[in-house]
Scaffold this motif. Structure first.
Motif, PDB file in Angstrom:
ATOM      1  N   ASP A  24       0.829  -1.203   0.000  1.00  0.00           N
ATOM      2  CA  ASP A  24       0.000   0.000   0.000  1.00  0.00           C
ATOM      3  C   ASP A  24       0.864   1.254   0.000  1.00  0.00           C
ATOM      4  OD1 ASP A  24      -2.359  -1.501   0.085  1.00  0.00           O
ATOM      5  OD2 ASP A  24      -2.303  -1.627   2.277  1.00  0.00           O
ATOM      6  N   ASP A  25       0.437   2.237  -0.819  1.00  0.00           N
ATOM      7  CA  ASP A  25       1.072   3.562  -0.852  1.00  0.00           C
ATOM      8  C   ASP A  25       2.584   3.476  -1.077  1.00  0.00           C
ATOM      9  OD1 ASP A  25      -1.420   4.855  -0.234  1.00  0.00           O
ATOM     10  OD2 ASP A  25      -1.136   4.277   1.854  1.00  0.00           O
ATOM     11  N   PHE A  26       3.001   2.576  -1.938  1.00  0.00           N
ATOM     12  CA  PHE A  26       4.441   2.399  -2.142  1.00  0.00           C
ATOM     13  C   PHE A  26       5.076   3.630  -2.785  1.00  0.00           C
ATOM     14  CE2 PHE A  26       8.119   0.972  -4.615  1.00  0.00           C
ATOM     15  CZ  PHE A  26       8.864   0.378  -3.612  1.00  0.00           C
ATOM     16  N   LYS A  27       4.395   4.237  -3.741  1.00  0.00           N
ATOM     17  CA  LYS A  27       4.959   5.421  -4.396  1.00  0.00           C
ATOM     18  C   LYS A  27       5.169   6.553  -3.402  1.00  0.00           C
ATOM     19  CE  LYS A  27       3.228   4.492  -9.049  1.00  0.00           C
ATOM     20  NZ  LYS A  27       2.400   4.978 -10.181  1.00  0.00           N
ATOM     21  N   GLN A  28       4.254   6.669  -2.448  1.00  0.00           N
ATOM     22  CA  GLN A  28       4.413   7.688  -1.416  1.00  0.00           C
ATOM     23  C   GLN A  28       5.624   7.377  -0.535  1.00  0.00           C
ATOM     24  OE1 GLN A  28       0.916   8.301   0.941  1.00  0.00           O
ATOM     25  NE2 GLN A  28       1.893   9.767   2.315  1.00  0.00           N
ATOM     26  N   LEU A  29       5.779   6.108  -0.169  1.00  0.00           N
ATOM     27  CA  LEU A  29       6.952   5.711   0.606  1.00  0.00           C
ATOM     28  C   LEU A  29       8.235   6.015  -0.152  1.00  0.00           C
ATOM     29  CD1 LEU A  29       5.824   2.227   2.007  1.00  0.00           C
ATOM     30  CD2 LEU A  29       6.258   4.299   3.351  1.00  0.00           C
ATOM     31  N   GLU A  30       8.222   5.758  -1.444  1.00  0.00           N
ATOM     32  CA  GLU A  30       9.412   5.984  -2.261  1.00  0.00           C
ATOM     33  C   GLU A  30       9.743   7.465  -2.367  1.00  0.00           C
ATOM     34  OE1 GLU A  30      10.983   3.391  -5.948  1.00  0.00           O
ATOM     35  OE2 GLU A  30       9.185   4.562  -6.353  1.00  0.00           O
ATOM     36  N   SER A  31       8.725   8.297  -2.490  1.00  0.00           N
ATOM     37  CA  SER A  31       8.967   9.739  -2.583  1.00  0.00           C
ATOM     38  C   SER A  31       9.475  10.325  -1.271  1.00  0.00           C
ATOM     39  CB  SER A  31       7.681  10.458  -3.016  1.00  0.00           C
ATOM     40  OG  SER A  31       6.670  10.316  -2.021  1.00  0.00           O
ATOM     41  N   ILE A  32       9.085   9.709  -0.153  1.00  0.00           N
ATOM     42  CA  ILE A  32       9.515  10.211   1.164  1.00  0.00           C
ATOM     43  C   ILE A  32      10.890   9.668   1.549  1.00  0.00           C
ATOM     44  CG2 ILE A  32       8.998  10.179   3.646  1.00  0.00           C
ATOM     45  CD1 ILE A  32       6.033  10.076   2.906  1.00  0.00           C
ATOM     46  N   HIS A  33      11.099   8.376   1.361  1.00  0.00           N
ATOM     47  CA  HIS A  33      12.308   7.730   1.879  1.00  0.00           C
ATOM     48  C   HIS A  33      13.362   7.444   0.813  1.00  0.00           C
ATOM     49  CE1 HIS A  33      10.313   7.184   5.734  1.00  0.00           C
ATOM     50  NE2 HIS A  33       9.271   6.683   5.094  1.00  0.00           N
ATOM     51  N   GLY A  34      13.008   7.552  -0.447  1.00  0.00           N
ATOM     52  CA  GLY A  34      13.994   7.351  -1.508  1.00  0.00           C
ATOM     53  C   GLY A  34      14.021   5.932  -2.045  1.00  0.00           C
ATOM     54  N   HIS A  35      14.692   5.784  -3.195  1.00  0.00           N
ATOM     55  CA  HIS A  35      14.716   4.498  -3.896  1.00  0.00           C
ATOM     56  C   HIS A  35      15.518   3.445  -3.144  1.00  0.00           C
ATOM     57  CE1 HIS A  35      12.720   6.094  -7.446  1.00  0.00           C
ATOM     58  NE2 HIS A  35      13.561   7.120  -7.441  1.00  0.00           N
ATOM     59  N   LEU A  94      10.674   1.594   8.355  1.00  0.00           N
ATOM     60  CA  LEU A  94       9.539   1.666   7.443  1.00  0.00           C
ATOM     61  C   LEU A  94       8.489   0.635   7.844  1.00  0.00           C
ATOM     62  CD1 LEU A  94      11.297   1.996   3.961  1.00  0.00           C
ATOM     63  CD2 LEU A  94      10.679   3.776   5.601  1.00  0.00           C
ATOM     64  N   LEU A  95       7.242   1.057   7.827  1.00  0.00           N
ATOM     65  CA  LEU A  95       6.100   0.182   8.076  1.00  0.00           C
ATOM     66  C   LEU A  95       5.350   0.017   6.769  1.00  0.00           C
ATOM     67  CD1 LEU A  95       4.804   1.841  11.366  1.00  0.00           C
ATOM     68  CD2 LEU A  95       6.533   0.065  11.121  1.00  0.00           C
ATOM     69  N   VAL A  96       4.764  -1.143   6.556  1.00  0.00           N
ATOM     70  CA  VAL A  96       4.073  -1.379   5.300  1.00  0.00           C
ATOM     71  C   VAL A  96       2.861  -2.271   5.546  1.00  0.00           C
ATOM     72  CG1 VAL A  96       5.464  -3.423   4.695  1.00  0.00           C
ATOM     73  CG2 VAL A  96       4.392  -2.078   2.889  1.00  0.00           C
ATOM     74  N   THR A  97       1.811  -1.991   4.805  1.00  0.00           N
ATOM     75  CA  THR A  97       0.638  -2.872   4.782  1.00  0.00           C
ATOM     76  C   THR A  97       0.428  -3.334   3.346  1.00  0.00           C
ATOM     77  OG1 THR A  97      -0.907  -1.026   4.432  1.00  0.00           O
ATOM     78  CG2 THR A  97      -0.447  -1.685   6.723  1.00  0.00           C
ATOM     79  N   VAL A  98      -0.384  -4.389   3.180  1.00  0.00           N
ATOM     80  CA  VAL A  98      -0.608  -4.927   1.842  1.00  0.00           C
ATOM     81  C   VAL A  98      -2.095  -5.102   1.578  1.00  0.00           C
ATOM     82  CG1 VAL A  98       1.599  -6.105   1.614  1.00  0.00           C
ATOM     83  CG2 VAL A  98      -0.300  -7.283   2.695  1.00  0.00           C
ATOM     84  N   SER A  99      -2.469  -4.863   0.338  1.00  0.00           N
ATOM     85  CA  SER A  99      -3.809  -5.200  -0.141  1.00  0.00           C
ATOM     86  C   SER A  99      -3.692  -6.475  -0.960  1.00  0.00           C
ATOM     87  CB  SER A  99      -4.372  -4.071  -1.002  1.00  0.00           C
ATOM     88  OG  SER A  99      -4.503  -2.885  -0.235  1.00  0.00           O
ATOM     89  N   ILE A 100      -4.689  -7.345  -0.839  1.00  0.00           N
ATOM     90  CA  ILE A 100      -4.583  -8.676  -1.435  1.00  0.00           C
ATOM     91  C   ILE A 100      -5.844  -9.018  -2.220  1.00  0.00           C
ATOM     92  CG2 ILE A 100      -4.297 -11.143  -0.952  1.00  0.00           C
ATOM     93  CD1 ILE A 100      -2.817 -10.415   1.581  1.00  0.00           C
ATOM     94  N   GLY A 101      -5.644  -9.561  -3.413  1.00  0.00           N
ATOM     95  CA  GLY A 101      -6.731 -10.124  -4.207  1.00  0.00           C
ATOM     96  C   GLY A 101      -6.531 -11.614  -4.339  1.00  0.00           C
ATOM     97  N   LEU A 102      -7.629 -12.361  -4.296  1.00  0.00           N
ATOM     98  CA  LEU A 102      -7.528 -13.824  -4.248  1.00  0.00           C
ATOM     99  C   LEU A 102      -8.624 -14.470  -5.081  1.00  0.00           C
ATOM    100  CD1 LEU A 102      -6.828 -15.951  -1.103  1.00  0.00           C
ATOM    101  CD2 LEU A 102      -8.895 -16.429  -2.407  1.00  0.00           C
ATOM    102  N   THR A 103      -8.287 -15.576  -5.724  1.00  0.00           N
ATOM    103  CA  THR A 103      -9.270 -16.388  -6.431  1.00  0.00           C
ATOM    104  C   THR A 103      -8.766 -17.820  -6.496  1.00  0.00           C
ATOM    105  OG1 THR A 103     -10.703 -16.491  -8.382  1.00  0.00           O
ATOM    106  CG2 THR A 103      -8.365 -16.107  -8.769  1.00  0.00           C
ATOM    107  N   THR A 104      -9.625 -18.745  -6.917  1.00  0.00           N
ATOM    108  CA  THR A 104      -9.220 -20.142  -7.071  1.00  0.00           C
ATOM    109  C   THR A 104      -9.424 -20.582  -8.515  1.00  0.00           C
ATOM    110  OG1 THR A 104     -11.429 -20.918  -6.440  1.00  0.00           O
ATOM    111  CG2 THR A 104      -9.785 -20.726  -4.683  1.00  0.00           C
ATOM    112  N   VAL A 105      -8.672 -21.569  -8.924  1.00  0.00           N
ATOM    113  CA  VAL A 105      -8.710 -22.018 -10.309  1.00  0.00           C
ATOM    114  C   VAL A 105     -10.013 -22.768 -10.584  1.00  0.00           C
ATOM    115  CG1 VAL A 105      -7.548 -24.232  -9.883  1.00  0.00           C
ATOM    116  CG2 VAL A 105      -7.346 -23.135 -12.113  1.00  0.00           C
ATOM    117  N   GLN A 106     -10.546 -22.547 -11.794  1.00  0.00           N
ATOM    118  CA  GLN A 106     -11.739 -23.236 -12.270  1.00  0.00           C
ATOM    119  C   GLN A 106     -11.366 -24.110 -13.470  1.00  0.00           C
ATOM    120  OE1 GLN A 106     -14.690 -22.635 -10.453  1.00  0.00           O
ATOM    121  NE2 GLN A 106     -13.211 -21.530  -9.180  1.00  0.00           N
ATOM    122  N   ASP A 107     -12.234 -25.050 -13.806  1.00  0.00           N
ATOM    123  CA  ASP A 107     -11.921 -25.991 -14.881  1.00  0.00           C
ATOM    124  C   ASP A 107     -11.628 -25.296 -16.206  1.00  0.00           C
ATOM    125  OD1 ASP A 107     -12.228 -28.106 -13.159  1.00  0.00           O
ATOM    126  OD2 ASP A 107     -14.319 -28.496 -13.703  1.00  0.00           O
TER     127      ASP A 107
END
Length: 248
Positions: free
Chosen positions: A121-132, A199-212
């Motif tokens: 989450d908000d990785f671009k913001q972290l990068e702009s604040i703390h650097g590459h 640095l603290l970080v959180t993650v957003s997650i998308g999930l699905t399962t395989v179908q035939d």
């Protein structure tokens, strides 16, 4: 043309040169033998056999060294082409190779397979604040923690700058959701010390399962749609999407 194909293509001219050298060596030796006086032929014949044996041994040794070096170089090139240099995880190309096989196995058996897409989450913001540099260290540490929180049989790859994709083998949707939530909560508690900064970080997650009827594209499209919902509904959460239905 692939890197593997180009490497194999280099073998033909090298082998031709070595074959020509060997043929030339043999021709010169035979011409010298037949040009020699009859009385000297017997001793020359022994020398010829010795030279041929030495030439054969040298050629075999050269071929063995050549193939060893070429195969080592090829393995390095293949690894560089399929691994992400920062996290040392498979990149998209490496993921495609692994995922196609895993998907085929899951649909053939059939066996459950869960796909998970994680985004910092908000990785671009972290990068702009703390650097590459600091964020590169963050990504490296995150990849290490993510891998350690999963099984060895699971496929973990770097999908993009701030996203990772995971295939959970022999895992149904409910179990996959529990694993994803466990990973999300674990990452939320981590503290990454990068370039003297915490640095603290959180993650957003998308999930699905395989179908035939799934292809790799359709499987990943659903995980991406689920990830978009996780972003839009506040981040730092896991959303699930199935064909023709979705739930959080």
């Amino acid at each position: 043309m692939s890197l593997r194909s180009s490497l194999y293509a280099q073998r033909r001219p090298l082998l031709m040169v070595m074959a020509l050298l060997g043929t030339g060596f043999l021709t010169v030796s035979l011409l010298g033998y037949y040009a020699a006086h009859a009385s000297a032929r017997e001793s020359l014949l022994k020398t010829l056999y010795a030279n041929l044996l030495i030439g054969l041994l040298v050629t075999l040794a050269a071929l063995w060294i050549f193939y060893r070096l070429l195969n080592q170089y090829q393995r390095r090139i293949d690894a560089q082409a399929t691994l992400d240099s920062l996290t040392e995880l498979p990149n998209r190309r490496g993921f495609n190779l692994l995922a196609v096989q895993a998907l085929h196995e899951a649909q053939r058996e059939p066996r459950p397979l869960t796909a998970v897409l994680l985004e910092l989450d908000d990785f671009k913001q972290l990068e702009s604040i703390h650097g590459h540099i600091a964020c590169d260290q963050l990504l490296s540490g995150f990849a290490r923690d993510l891998t350690q929180s999963l099984r060895h049989s699971d496929i973990v790859c770097r999908w993009s700058t701030d996203a990772f994709v995971v295939l959970l083998k022999d895992t149904d949707g409910q179990t996959g959701l529990k694993i994803a939530e466990k990973v999300r909560q674990h990452m939320e508690k981590q503290r990454y010390f990068c370039s003297g900064k915490q640095l603290l970080v959180t993650v957003s997650i998308g999930l699905t399962t395989v179908q035939d009827e799934d292809t790799l594209h359709s499987l990943l499209s659903r995980t991406d749609h689920a990830l978009q919902r996780a972003r839009q509904t506040g981040r730092n959460r896991t959303c699930v999407e199935m064909p023709h239905s979705s739930y959080e």
